[in-house]
Design a protein around this motif. Structure first.
Motif, PDB file in Angstrom:
ATOM      1  N   VAL A   1     -28.330 -49.065   1.855  1.00  0.00           N
ATOM      2  CA  VAL A   1     -27.110 -49.709   2.340  1.00  0.00           C
ATOM      3  C   VAL A   1     -27.320 -51.228   2.347  1.00  0.00           C
ATOM      4  CG1 VAL A   1     -25.456 -49.878   4.243  1.00  0.00           C
ATOM      5  CG2 VAL A   1     -26.633 -47.704   3.791  1.00  0.00           C
ATOM      6  N   PRO A   2     -26.472 -51.983   1.640  1.00  0.00           N
ATOM      7  CA  PRO A   2     -26.614 -53.445   1.631  1.00  0.00           C
ATOM      8  C   PRO A   2     -26.122 -54.054   2.946  1.00  0.00           C
ATOM      9  CG  PRO A   2     -24.674 -52.811   0.390  1.00  0.00           C
ATOM     10  CD  PRO A   2     -25.362 -51.523   0.777  1.00  0.00           C
ATOM     11  N   PHE A   3     -26.473 -55.301   3.180  1.00  0.00           N
ATOM     12  CA  PHE A   3     -25.985 -56.007   4.351  1.00  0.00           C
ATOM     13  C   PHE A   3     -24.588 -56.584   4.083  1.00  0.00           C
ATOM     14  CE2 PHE A   3     -30.551 -56.073   5.111  1.00  0.00           C
ATOM     15  CZ  PHE A   3     -30.611 -55.771   6.462  1.00  0.00           C
ATOM     16  N   ASP A   4     -23.792 -56.726   5.163  1.00  0.00           N
ATOM     17  CA  ASP A   4     -22.473 -57.346   5.043  1.00  0.00           C
ATOM     18  C   ASP A   4     -22.600 -58.709   4.369  1.00  0.00           C
ATOM     19  OD1 ASP A   4     -21.399 -55.198   6.386  1.00  0.00           O
ATOM     20  OD2 ASP A   4     -21.443 -56.171   8.343  1.00  0.00           O
ATOM     21  N   ASP A   5     -23.606 -59.458   4.807  1.00  0.00           N
ATOM     22  CA  ASP A   5     -23.929 -60.760   4.214  1.00  0.00           C
ATOM     23  C   ASP A   5     -25.155 -60.532   3.328  1.00  0.00           C
ATOM     24  OD1 ASP A   5     -24.204 -63.394   3.572  1.00  0.00           O
ATOM     25  OD2 ASP A   5     -24.990 -64.026   5.516  1.00  0.00           O
ATOM     26  N   PRO A   6     -24.958 -60.273   2.032  1.00  0.00           N
ATOM     27  CA  PRO A   6     -26.051 -59.817   1.156  1.00  0.00           C
ATOM     28  C   PRO A   6     -27.252 -60.765   1.169  1.00  0.00           C
ATOM     29  CG  PRO A   6     -23.939 -59.652   0.033  1.00  0.00           C
ATOM     30  CD  PRO A   6     -23.681 -60.412   1.295  1.00  0.00           C
ATOM     31  N   ILE A   7     -28.431 -60.172   1.107  1.00  0.00           N
ATOM     32  CA  ILE A   7     -29.678 -60.940   1.063  1.00  0.00           C
ATOM     33  C   ILE A   7     -30.316 -60.728  -0.317  1.00  0.00           C
ATOM     34  CG2 ILE A   7     -31.900 -61.381   2.152  1.00  0.00           C
ATOM     35  CD1 ILE A   7     -30.857 -59.921   4.641  1.00  0.00           C
ATOM     36  N   TYR A   8     -30.424 -61.794  -1.074  1.00  0.00           N
ATOM     37  CA  TYR A   8     -31.020 -61.720  -2.411  1.00  0.00           C
ATOM     38  C   TYR A   8     -32.346 -62.476  -2.435  1.00  0.00           C
ATOM     39  CZ  TYR A   8     -26.469 -60.077  -4.074  1.00  0.00           C
ATOM     40  OH  TYR A   8     -25.314 -59.364  -4.268  1.00  0.00           O
ATOM     41  N   VAL A   9     -33.267 -61.991  -3.237  1.00  0.00           N
ATOM     42  CA  VAL A   9     -34.525 -62.701  -3.469  1.00  0.00           C
ATOM     43  C   VAL A   9     -34.804 -62.701  -4.970  1.00  0.00           C
ATOM     44  CG1 VAL A   9     -35.570 -62.186  -1.228  1.00  0.00           C
ATOM     45  CG2 VAL A   9     -35.866 -60.590  -3.123  1.00  0.00           C
ATOM     46  N   ASP A  10     -35.509 -63.732  -5.407  1.00  0.00           N
ATOM     47  CA  ASP A  10     -35.868 -63.866  -6.818  1.00  0.00           C
ATOM     48  C   ASP A  10     -37.336 -63.508  -7.012  1.00  0.00           C
ATOM     49  OD1 ASP A  10     -33.343 -64.846  -7.768  1.00  0.00           O
ATOM     50  OD2 ASP A  10     -33.788 -66.744  -6.785  1.00  0.00           O
ATOM     51  N   LEU A  11     -37.583 -62.644  -7.986  1.00  0.00           N
ATOM     52  CA  LEU A  11     -38.947 -62.298  -8.360  1.00  0.00           C
ATOM     53  C   LEU A  11     -39.350 -63.128  -9.569  1.00  0.00           C
ATOM     54  CD1 LEU A  11     -38.837 -58.390  -8.159  1.00  0.00           C
ATOM     55  CD2 LEU A  11     -39.488 -60.012  -6.383  1.00  0.00           C
ATOM     56  N   GLY A  12     -40.607 -63.483  -9.640  1.00  0.00           N
ATOM     57  CA  GLY A  12     -41.035 -64.251 -10.794  1.00  0.00           C
ATOM     58  C   GLY A  12     -42.536 -64.375 -10.902  1.00  0.00           C
ATOM     59  N   LEU A  13     -42.949 -65.001 -11.984  1.00  0.00           N
ATOM     60  CA  LEU A  13     -44.359 -65.273 -12.238  1.00  0.00           C
ATOM     61  C   LEU A  13     -44.685 -66.654 -11.699  1.00  0.00           C
ATOM     62  CD1 LEU A  13     -46.880 -64.128 -13.788  1.00  0.00           C
ATOM     63  CD2 LEU A  13     -46.158 -65.575 -15.697  1.00  0.00           C
ATOM     64  N   ALA A  14     -45.800 -66.779 -10.996  1.00  0.00           N
ATOM     65  CA  ALA A  14     -46.206 -68.075 -10.421  1.00  0.00           C
ATOM     66  C   ALA A  14     -47.641 -68.379 -10.812  1.00  0.00           C
ATOM     67  CB  ALA A  14     -46.070 -68.035  -8.900  1.00  0.00           C
ATOM     68  N   TRP A  15     -47.909 -69.675 -11.053  1.00  0.00           N
ATOM     69  CA  TRP A  15     -49.279 -70.109 -11.308  1.00  0.00           C
ATOM     70  C   TRP A  15     -49.426 -71.559 -10.855  1.00  0.00           C
ATOM     71  CZ3 TRP A  15     -45.584 -69.337 -15.013  1.00  0.00           C
ATOM     72  CH2 TRP A  15     -45.280 -70.396 -15.875  1.00  0.00           C
ATOM     73  N   LYS A  16     -50.653 -72.005 -10.678  1.00  0.00           N
ATOM     74  CA  LYS A  16     -50.938 -73.343 -10.156  1.00  0.00           C
ATOM     75  C   LYS A  16     -50.624 -74.394 -11.222  1.00  0.00           C
ATOM     76  CE  LYS A  16     -53.105 -75.785  -6.811  1.00  0.00           C
ATOM     77  NZ  LYS A  16     -54.557 -75.654  -6.673  1.00  0.00           N
ATOM     78  N   LYS A  17     -49.901 -75.429 -10.827  1.00  0.00           N
ATOM     79  CA  LYS A  17     -49.470 -76.459 -11.775  1.00  0.00           C
ATOM     80  C   LYS A  17     -50.629 -77.251 -12.373  1.00  0.00           C
ATOM     81  CE  LYS A  17     -44.758 -77.521 -10.254  1.00  0.00           C
ATOM     82  NZ  LYS A  17     -43.900 -78.521  -9.567  1.00  0.00           N
ATOM     83  N   ASP A  18     -51.591 -77.647 -11.530  1.00  0.00           N
ATOM     84  CA  ASP A  18     -52.607 -78.582 -12.007  1.00  0.00           C
ATOM     85  C   ASP A  18     -53.852 -77.917 -12.583  1.00  0.00           C
ATOM     86  OD1 ASP A  18     -53.750 -77.596  -9.740  1.00  0.00           O
ATOM     87  OD2 ASP A  18     -54.024 -79.511  -8.728  1.00  0.00           O
ATOM     88  N   ARG A  19     -53.819 -76.592 -12.752  1.00  0.00           N
ATOM     89  CA  ARG A  19     -54.970 -75.899 -13.330  1.00  0.00           C
ATOM     90  C   ARG A  19     -54.907 -75.922 -14.850  1.00  0.00           C
ATOM     91  NH1 ARG A  19     -57.240 -70.287 -11.258  1.00  0.00           N
ATOM     92  NH2 ARG A  19     -58.784 -70.972 -12.757  1.00  0.00           N
ATOM     93  N   TYR A  20     -56.084 -75.971 -15.473  1.00  0.00           N
ATOM     94  CA  TYR A  20     -56.132 -75.822 -16.919  1.00  0.00           C
ATOM     95  C   TYR A  20     -55.703 -74.408 -17.275  1.00  0.00           C
ATOM     96  CZ  TYR A  20     -58.008 -74.955 -21.539  1.00  0.00           C
ATOM     97  OH  TYR A  20     -58.135 -74.586 -22.848  1.00  0.00           O
ATOM     98  N   ILE A  21     -54.825 -74.277 -18.260  1.00  0.00           N
ATOM     99  CA  ILE A  21     -54.329 -72.960 -18.669  1.00  0.00           C
ATOM    100  C   ILE A  21     -55.083 -72.527 -19.921  1.00  0.00           C
ATOM    101  CG2 ILE A  21     -52.324 -71.640 -19.445  1.00  0.00           C
ATOM    102  CD1 ILE A  21     -50.577 -73.525 -17.844  1.00  0.00           C
ATOM    103  N   SER A  22     -55.883 -71.476 -19.788  1.00  0.00           N
ATOM    104  CA  SER A  22     -56.651 -70.968 -20.915  1.00  0.00           C
ATOM    105  C   SER A  22     -55.716 -70.330 -21.944  1.00  0.00           C
ATOM    106  CB  SER A  22     -57.666 -69.925 -20.438  1.00  0.00           C
ATOM    107  OG  SER A  22     -56.986 -68.766 -19.972  1.00  0.00           O
ATOM    108  N   ASN A  23     -56.251 -70.089 -23.134  1.00  0.00           N
ATOM    109  CA  ASN A  23     -55.441 -69.414 -24.162  1.00  0.00           C
ATOM    110  C   ASN A  23     -55.013 -68.029 -23.701  1.00  0.00           C
ATOM    111  OD1 ASN A  23     -55.425 -71.507 -25.949  1.00  0.00           O
ATOM    112  ND2 ASN A  23     -57.026 -70.693 -27.278  1.00  0.00           N
ATOM    113  N   ALA A  24     -55.920 -67.341 -23.002  1.00  0.00           N
ATOM    114  CA  ALA A  24     -55.593 -66.007 -22.493  1.00  0.00           C
ATOM    115  C   ALA A  24     -54.431 -66.078 -21.511  1.00  0.00           C
ATOM    116  CB  ALA A  24     -56.817 -65.387 -21.825  1.00  0.00           C
ATOM    117  N   ALA A  25     -54.520 -67.058 -20.584  1.00  0.00           N
ATOM    118  CA  ALA A  25     -53.456 -67.212 -19.589  1.00  0.00           C
ATOM    119  C   ALA A  25     -52.145 -67.631 -20.254  1.00  0.00           C
ATOM    120  CB  ALA A  25     -53.861 -68.244 -18.537  1.00  0.00           C
ATOM    121  N   GLN A  26     -52.221 -68.536 -21.234  1.00  0.00           N
ATOM    122  CA  GLN A  26     -51.008 -68.990 -21.917  1.00  0.00           C
ATOM    123  C   GLN A  26     -50.337 -67.849 -22.659  1.00  0.00           C
ATOM    124  OE1 GLN A  26     -49.635 -72.257 -21.725  1.00  0.00           O
ATOM    125  NE2 GLN A  26     -47.923 -71.038 -22.498  1.00  0.00           N
ATOM    126  N   SER A  27     -51.141 -66.944 -23.220  1.00  0.00           N
ATOM    127  CA  SER A  27     -50.558 -65.805 -23.926  1.00  0.00           C
ATOM    128  C   SER A  27     -49.758 -64.922 -22.971  1.00  0.00           C
ATOM    129  CB  SER A  27     -51.652 -64.977 -24.620  1.00  0.00           C
ATOM    130  OG  SER A  27     -52.492 -64.340 -23.678  1.00  0.00           O
TER     131      SER A  27
END
Length: 292
Positions: free
Chosen positions: A254-280
């Motif tokens: 049963v949804p709420f009268d005032d709907p509650i939405y959330v966004d799912l996503g992929l997150a990673w650290k901005k200042d980290r070096y991104i390896s080829n494996a991670a970039q893939s």
């Protein structure tokens, strides 16, 4: 001063416990104790206050930790970069996943990615969404599939889907006859909640408390199938994402009268070096989203 000493000191500082640090690093406890004592002797200072039960840093130790964490991160990034030149797309990826998302969303992503890159090693860590965010910021994980609402500015985000939080009610419960409910409707209900570290738990409880309702929490669990079984057995009401309980027997979403939405996503650290494996992996998730 050896690199190993710094790594042992860093892990002991994070976990505030020598035994747990030894378990995490897969070494003996005496190895860490001796390494830290040698480090203290070489520096001529005490890094830890050992007068209390929980290991805590001295002011000098805290300053030293802040400095060496930057140095260790740079070394880790340098090693990753060199390995990328040596072994293109060879490597490991550490991904944190909340139990609710992991059981229903990630298997499809993982299966398709593994078929494309069978030579990459993927390690999964199941935690609450908020805990995963903290682990990303500490560089303990490469990625997290999390609820990205109100995420730290230090994280890079790739939105994947928008989902609604619904009240999961036993079919024979009086509230099951409603098409939607308000927060006040659950004032006297027995609640089954996810454990601490879950963004979903924090979000729902904050709304309940803002309505001046004292929640009656009868059980806490991160095992989603267990939670669904408890709901269907009329133990209480839970709050989950809509796709988790779609078609679940014995449960009315049963949804709420005032709907509650959330966004799912992929997150990673901005200042980290991104390896080829991670970039893939980033590219794969991005392409998967484009394909719908």
């Amino acid at each position: 001063m050896e690199l190993r000493q710094l790594e042992y000191f860093q892990m002991a500082s994070r976990l505030k416990n020598i035994t747990r640090a030894a378990e995490r690093l897969n070494v003996s406890q005496p190895n860490i104790t001796v390494a830290i004592k040698k480090l203290e002797t070489e520096l001529g200072i005490k890094l830890f206050d050992r007068s209390q039960k929980q290991l805590s840093l001295t002011p000098e130790g805290n300053i030293f930790l802040n400095r060496i964490e930057l140095a260790l991160r740079s070394i880790q990034d340098a090693v990753l970069e060199v390995n990328d030149y040596k072994q293109l797309q060879k490597g490991t990826i550490k991904i944190g996943i909340p139990s609710m998302i992991g059981a229903y969303l990630f298997p499809k992503i993982f299966s398709s990615f593994q078929q494309l890159y069978p030579h990459l090693d993927i390690y999964l860590y199941e935690e609450g969404s908020m805990t995963i965010r903290e682990q990303l910021e500490r560089d303990d994980l490469d990625f997290g599939i999390v609820i990205i609402s109100d995420a730290s500015a230090s994280l890079q985000l790739l939105p994947m889907s928008r989902n609604q939080i619904v009240a999961c009610i036993p079919e024979k419960h009086p509230l099951a006859s409603k098409n939607s409910i308000s927060i006040n409707d659950v004032a006297n209900a027995d609640l089954i909640m996810l454990k601490e570290g879950s963004f979903l738990r924090q979000l729902v409880l904050s709304k309940i408390k803002r309505a001046n309702i004292m929640p009656e929490i009868v059980l806490e669990s991160n095992q989603i199938e267990t939670v669904k079984g408890l709901i269907a057995s009329n133990v209480g009401i839970a709050f989950l994402l809509d796709f988790i309980v779609k078609g679940a027997p014995g449960i009315k979403a049963v949804p709420f009268d005032d709907p509650i939405y959330v966004d799912l996503g992929l997150a990673w650290k901005k200042d980290r070096y991104i390896s080829n494996a991670a970039q893939s992996f980033i590219d794969f998730c991005r392409n998967t989203m484009k394909e719908g």
